[in-house]
Design an enzyme around this catalytic site. Structure first.
Site, PDB file in Angstrom:
ATOM      1  N   HIS A 143       0.825  -1.203   0.000  1.00 48.65           N
ATOM      2  CA  HIS A 143       0.000   0.000   0.000  1.00 48.65           C
ATOM      3  C   HIS A 143       0.864   1.258   0.000  1.00 48.65           C
ATOM      4  O   HIS A 143       1.942   1.301   0.618  1.00 48.65           O
ATOM      5  CB  HIS A 143      -0.896   0.036   1.246  1.00 48.65           C
ATOM      6  CG  HIS A 143      -2.131  -0.806   1.127  1.00 48.65           C
ATOM      7  ND1 HIS A 143      -3.044  -0.647   0.108  1.00 48.65           N
ATOM      8  CD2 HIS A 143      -2.623  -1.803   1.920  1.00 48.65           C
ATOM      9  CE1 HIS A 143      -4.037  -1.507   0.269  1.00 48.65           C
ATOM     10  NE2 HIS A 143      -3.804  -2.226   1.348  1.00 48.65           N
ATOM     11  N   CYS A 192       0.368   2.662  -4.712  1.00 50.24           N
ATOM     12  CA  CYS A 192      -0.375   3.864  -5.072  1.00 50.24           C
ATOM     13  C   CYS A 192       0.425   5.122  -4.744  1.00 50.24           C
ATOM     14  O   CYS A 192       1.257   5.122  -3.841  1.00 50.24           O
ATOM     15  CB  CYS A 192      -1.701   3.910  -4.312  1.00 50.24           C
ATOM     16  SG  CYS A 192      -2.870   2.637  -4.796  1.00 50.24           S
TER      17      CYS A 192
END
Length: 356
Positions: A145, A201
């Site tokens: 993440h 991301c």
């Protein structure tokens, strides 16, 4: 969203991230690019002379590979551990990295030294660059993440720092791009290569390297505040139209931060601060404002960027920096909207052969 695709973020955006899906045919380089010979160059910026040196990557090779699936969380991912295991085999088989010179951190192990906690990740980053010498080749791969947080020290033109999330982020917190730069880039001597690959991301400038390249022609990007604010402006309009005051306020705040930090003197100061004499290259799965995809290929969970990088390099190991970026983008554009980025610690000739 495509079958098996999950976006690596903690709150799903109210609208799709900016981007495109475009069908193109994969292109291999027409001619082999020139070798990346060791050389020195000089950059002059506002009277300051900075010398840097390319690496020929003939020295010691070390790799740090981090894959986090966040097992048992509501934001669990599927392909991150597979990514680093595949990457370790690729580095060994194609580029001569010894398994004994790799540190692999994943959250499926019972060995607490190998769990990707914040403490272990920071310690492993220090190990990666320790005692590095000219022409050594270091490789950093993160699959997990990623996110953004408000910039507190004024070194981000857009007003936001990129961050990555250790498995214990809820207790220990995230790791900011400033800290990764200070640990893995700043200590390196001229002629040391560090190649970073971020499959996460909001990772466009996750290593805080000052030179970002256009995929179309290989030129260095100049920050365009109007272009970068387009997505936030659209979200602000949507927030107003739907009565979502929180969305509208956050979007307006993002645009304001960009305007506040976007003057040319600020951009020059940041570039001077982040430039390095070492040979540092970063490939990221998407722009700072985009998400990267956790997907599945032939029934195997994988991060889209990790899969595309390895696929392009194994199909044709002879790539220049620019053809590698272009081919990864073309491959991903057949299914995903994310746009991989290339950045560096000093200006590079993007037509040189990419070596590890």
């Amino acid at each position: 969203m495509y079958p098996g695709q999950q976006h690596r973020h903690y709150q799903r955006p109210p609208v799709p991230p900016p981007g495109y899906v475009q069908q193109k045919q994969y292109q291999r380089p027409m001619n082999p690019p020139p070798s990346n010979q060791m050389q020195s160059s000089v950059v002059t910026n506002h009277g300051r002379v900075q010398q840097f040196q390319y690496s020929n990557c003939t020295g010691r090779k070390k790799a740090l590979l981090i894959g986090i699936n966040y097992f048992g969380s509501k934001n669990q991912l599927g392909g991150c551990i597979n990514d680093v295991r595949t990457m370790s085999r690729y580095l060994h088989d194609y580029h001569g990295y010894a398994f004994g010179d790799m540190v692999i951190l994943t959250d499926d192990t019972r060995d607490m030294r190998r769990v990707p906690t914040k403490q272990n990740m920071l310690r492993a980053m220090q190990w990666l660059v320790k005692d590095a010498r000219p022409n050594d080749s270091l490789f950093f791969h993160y699959s997990g993440h990623g996110g953004r947080t408000q910039d507190l020290d004024g070194d981000e033109v857009d007003g936001f720092d990129d961050v990555i999330y250790p498995v214990d982020f809820q207790v220990a917190g995230h790791i900011v791009d400033d800290q990764m730069h200070d640990i893995m880039v700043r200590p390196l001597r001229a002629g040391v290569r560090l190649t970073a690959l971020f499959d996460s991301c909001h990772s466009g400038t996750a290593l805080d390297l000052p030179f970002v390249y256009r995929a179309q022609d290989g030129g260095i990007k100049e920050y365009n505040i109007w272009k970068e604010s387009k997505g936030d402006a659209m979200q602000a309009i949507m927030g107003y139209a739907t009565g979502n005051t929180r969305l509208m306020a956050n979007s307006v705040s993002s645009v304001f931060s960009r305007f506040k930090n976007s003057n040319s003197s600020q951009a020059d100061r940041v570039k001077q601060q982040k430039m390095s004499p070492a040979d540092v290259i970063s490939f990221s799965g998407c722009k700072d404002t985009q998400t990267s995809s956790d997907s599945s290929v032939n029934g195997i969970a994988t991060g889209a960027m990790s899969w595309a990088f390895i696929t392009v390099m194994t199909q044709n190991p002879v790539q220049s920096y620019i053809t590698l970026l272009q081919n990864v983008r073309v491959l991903l554009a057949q299914k995903y909207s994310q746009k991989p980025q290339l950045s560096s610690s000093h200006p590079i000739d993007v037509n040189l052969r990419f070596v590890l």
